[in-house]
Design a protein around this motif. Structure first.
Motif, short mmCIF file in Angstrom:
data_model
loop_
_atom_site.label_atom_id
_atom_site.label_comp_id
_atom_site.label_asym_id
_atom_site.label_seq_id
_atom_site.Cartn_x
_atom_site.Cartn_y
_atom_site.Cartn_z
N VAL A 1 0.84 -1.19 0.00
CA VAL A 1 0.00 0.00 0.00
C VAL A 1 0.88 1.24 0.00
CG1 VAL A 1 -1.71 1.34 1.31
CG2 VAL A 1 -1.89 -1.15 1.20
N SER A 2 0.54 2.19 -0.84
CA SER A 2 1.15 3.52 -0.80
C SER A 2 0.16 4.47 -0.15
CB SER A 2 1.48 4.00 -2.22
OG SER A 2 1.80 5.38 -2.21
N THR A 3 0.65 5.30 0.79
CA THR A 3 -0.25 6.22 1.49
C THR A 3 -0.61 7.45 0.67
OG1 THR A 3 1.60 7.38 2.56
CG2 THR A 3 0.61 5.50 3.75
N GLY A 4 0.01 7.64 -0.49
CA GLY A 4 -0.30 8.80 -1.31
C GLY A 4 0.37 8.74 -2.66
N ALA A 5 0.14 9.79 -3.45
CA ALA A 5 0.66 9.85 -4.81
C ALA A 5 2.17 10.08 -4.82
CB ALA A 5 -0.04 10.97 -5.58
N HIS A 6 2.80 9.70 -5.92
CA HIS A 6 4.24 9.84 -6.08
C HIS A 6 4.57 10.56 -7.39
CE1 HIS A 6 4.40 6.92 -2.84
NE2 HIS A 6 5.68 7.19 -2.71
N GLY A 7 5.71 11.23 -7.38
CA GLY A 7 6.20 11.92 -8.56
C GLY A 7 6.03 13.43 -8.51
N LEU A 8 5.21 13.94 -7.60
CA LEU A 8 4.94 15.37 -7.57
C LEU A 8 6.15 16.17 -7.11
CD1 LEU A 8 2.72 17.37 -8.19
CD2 LEU A 8 1.92 17.15 -5.83
N SER A 9 6.90 15.64 -6.15
CA SER A 9 8.10 16.34 -5.70
C SER A 9 9.13 16.44 -6.82
CB SER A 9 8.71 15.63 -4.49
OG SER A 9 9.90 16.27 -4.08
N ARG A 10 9.28 15.37 -7.58
CA ARG A 10 10.24 15.39 -8.71
C ARG A 10 9.80 16.39 -9.77
NH1 ARG A 10 13.19 16.38 -11.86
NH2 ARG A 10 14.75 15.15 -12.98
N LEU A 11 8.50 16.50 -9.99
CA LEU A 11 7.98 17.50 -10.90
C LEU A 11 8.30 18.90 -10.39
CD1 LEU A 11 6.29 18.44 -13.33
CD2 LEU A 11 4.24 18.13 -11.90
N GLY A 12 8.13 19.11 -9.08
CA GLY A 12 8.45 20.41 -8.50
C GLY A 12 9.91 20.76 -8.68
N GLY B 1 1.72 22.58 -20.95
CA GLY B 1 0.35 22.22 -20.61
C GLY B 1 0.05 22.12 -19.14
N LEU B 2 1.02 22.43 -18.28
CA LEU B 2 0.81 22.30 -16.84
C LEU B 2 0.17 23.58 -16.31
CD1 LEU B 2 1.40 20.14 -14.66
CD2 LEU B 2 3.48 21.41 -14.12
N ALA C 1 0.92 10.83 -9.42
CA ALA C 1 0.34 12.13 -9.10
C ALA C 1 -0.44 12.63 -10.31
CB ALA C 1 1.44 13.12 -8.74
N ALA C 2 -1.64 13.16 -10.05
CA ALA C 2 -2.51 13.60 -11.15
C ALA C 2 -1.83 14.66 -12.00
CB ALA C 2 -3.82 14.15 -10.57
N GLU C 3 -0.97 15.46 -11.39
CA GLU C 3 -0.29 16.53 -12.12
C GLU C 3 0.68 16.01 -13.17
OE1 GLU C 3 -1.67 18.09 -8.21
OE2 GLU C 3 -0.67 16.27 -8.92
N LEU C 4 1.03 14.70 -13.11
CA LEU C 4 1.95 14.11 -14.09
C LEU C 4 1.24 13.62 -15.34
CD1 LEU C 4 4.29 11.99 -11.79
CD2 LEU C 4 4.79 14.20 -12.84
N ALA C 5 -0.09 13.72 -15.37
CA ALA C 5 -0.84 13.21 -16.52
C ALA C 5 -0.34 13.84 -17.81
CB ALA C 5 -2.33 13.50 -16.34
N GLY C 6 -0.03 13.00 -18.78
CA GLY C 6 0.42 13.48 -20.08
C GLY C 6 1.90 13.77 -20.18
N GLN C 7 2.64 13.68 -19.07
CA GLN C 7 4.08 13.94 -19.10
C GLN C 7 4.84 12.65 -19.46
OE1 GLN C 7 5.30 16.96 -18.83
NE2 GLN C 7 3.36 17.92 -18.23
N ASP C 8 5.83 12.77 -20.33
CA ASP C 8 6.59 11.60 -20.76
C ASP C 8 7.31 10.91 -19.61
OD1 ASP C 8 5.81 12.13 -23.36
OD2 ASP C 8 7.66 13.19 -23.88
N GLN C 9 7.68 11.69 -18.59
CA GLN C 9 8.47 11.13 -17.48
C GLN C 9 7.60 10.59 -16.35
OE1 GLN C 9 8.26 14.32 -18.43
NE2 GLN C 9 10.25 15.31 -18.64
N ALA C 10 6.29 10.55 -16.54
CA ALA C 10 5.37 10.27 -15.43
C ALA C 10 5.72 8.99 -14.68
CB ALA C 10 3.94 10.22 -15.95
N GLU C 11 5.87 7.87 -15.39
CA GLU C 11 6.12 6.60 -14.71
C GLU C 11 7.47 6.59 -14.01
OE1 GLU C 11 4.71 2.65 -16.24
OE2 GLU C 11 6.89 2.34 -16.47
N ASP C 12 8.51 7.08 -14.69
CA ASP C 12 9.84 7.10 -14.07
C ASP C 12 9.84 7.98 -12.83
OD1 ASP C 12 11.04 5.36 -15.80
OD2 ASP C 12 12.08 6.89 -16.98
N TRP C 13 9.21 9.12 -12.88
CA TRP C 13 9.21 10.02 -11.73
C TRP C 13 8.37 9.46 -10.59
CZ3 TRP C 13 8.80 15.64 -14.10
CH2 TRP C 13 10.02 15.92 -14.74
#
Length: 339
Positions: A169-180, A191-192, A263-275
């Motif tokens: 279980v993950s307690t929350g979304a991931h990748g948003l910090s890397r996007l920041g 598009g962000l 993280a929903a903010e990663l939608a459509g970004q090429d790096q989404a899964e890696d981040w």
């Protein structure tokens, strides 16, 4: 010249394993040290164990003036330590000590801002500034030691307590910090929306220790189940956390690609899964527990989701995809200490 491998050749995981030889067995195996009666001679046997952790933020490694101000550095230094207390099962912090190293030309205003950020984090999430030390040095760093206590009647969360069949279980979304971080470094994110940019930057600069998730975990435990939870925080990335649990528990972690907590903010970004998998510094918790308990936690804790399961060791190694069983390998640009 000294013989043997360098720190870069060893890597962080092997370095920690070797350092553990200088401590009592098991003391280096988790996000923080668990100090029970056996290690604290006069500690009353009925008192909940103490939990102790130290973490360091180093200039130009973990932060820079280009990505965050002094207040953000202080907040993040404290939050990283409190996150490790949460990953051990604490509901809050008793307090922290802080060691400051800085060149002599450092303005007092920067130090004041950093300690202001520390105090702001503690005011929001608990604990006191208990003391510390300071020294001159070539670059700025904050070394924070945090002290917590497991709740009365609660249990510790240990990395090695997972079992085959446990749900992850993950307690929350991931990748948003890397996007920041990418935004702060000037990378183009077409598009962000402005609100998404603000959330990503704040997530990177001001992470939140998930004490609320630990409280929810205890509150939703099915009455028929004893306390047994494996877990760690995801400061080094979701994939690294899942792999860490698998190795410590003698299992393989299989992640479901369709259930990754993107993280929903990663939608459509090429790096989404890696981040999501490798970006790091999200400071969520990754837990392995009985499926019935996992379902109860997901229902109780907003943003939590099942992301996979632990199984008997597989050919793919400690980390693989549930869809097909292939290994999950890090991208070449993944951050490495001493690299």
């Amino acid at each position: 010249m000294p013989e043997g491998p360098t720190l870069a050749q060893l890597g962080e995981t092997e370095l920690i394993r070797r350092l553990g030889a200088f401590a009592p067995p098991g003391q280096f195996d988790d996000d923080a040290a668990l100090l029970g009666p056996a290690l604290l001679g006069g500690h009353p046997a009925g008192d909940p164990p103490l939990v102790l952790n130290t973490d360091v933020l180093v200039e130009d490694v973990h932060f820079s003036e280009a990505t965050m101000g002094a207040g953000d550095v202080g907040w993040r230094a404290a939050a990283a330590n409190l996150s490790d207390l949460a990953a051990m099962g604490c509901h809050g912090a008793v307090g922290i000590t802080v060691a400051l190293v800085a060149p002599g030309h450092t303005p007092w205003a920067w130090v004041e801002g950093a300690y202001g950020g520390l105090a702001e984090l503690l005011g929001a999430h608990g604990g006191l500034l208990l003391g510390g030390d300071c020294s001159g040095g070539r670059q700025r760093l904050l070394a924070v030691t945090a002290l917590g206590r497991l709740p009365a009647g609660g249990g510790a969360i240990r990395r090695g307590d997972g079992r085959p069949g446990d749900a992850l279980v993950s307690t929350g979304a991931h990748g948003l910090s890397r996007l920041g971080l990418a935004l702060l470094q000037g990378e183009a994110m077409p598009g962000l929306a402005p609100a998404c940019r603000e959330r990503a930057i704040r997530t990177h600069r001001r992470p939140v220790p998930r004490f609320d998730a630990v409280a929810a975990l205890g509150a939703c435990r099915p009455a028929a189940l004893d306390w047994r939870v494996a877990g760690c925080d995801s400061s080094d990335g979701l994939a690294a956390a899942a792999s860490c649990l698998a190795v410590a528990s003698g299992c393989t972690a299989l992640l479901s690609r369709s259930d990754l907590p993107l993280a929903a903010e990663l939608a459509g970004q090429d790096q989404a899964e890696d981040w999501c998998l490798w970006g790091g510094e999200d400071f969520e918790l990754v837990l392995a527990l009985e499926p019935a308990w996992a379902d109860a936690l997901v229902q109780r804790l907003e943003g939590a989701r099942r992301i996979g399961r632990l199984v008997e060791p597989q050919a793919c190694g400690p980390l693989g995809w549930a869809e097909g069983g292939g290994p999950i390998a890090p991208p070449t640009a993944t951050f490495r200490h001493f690299g």
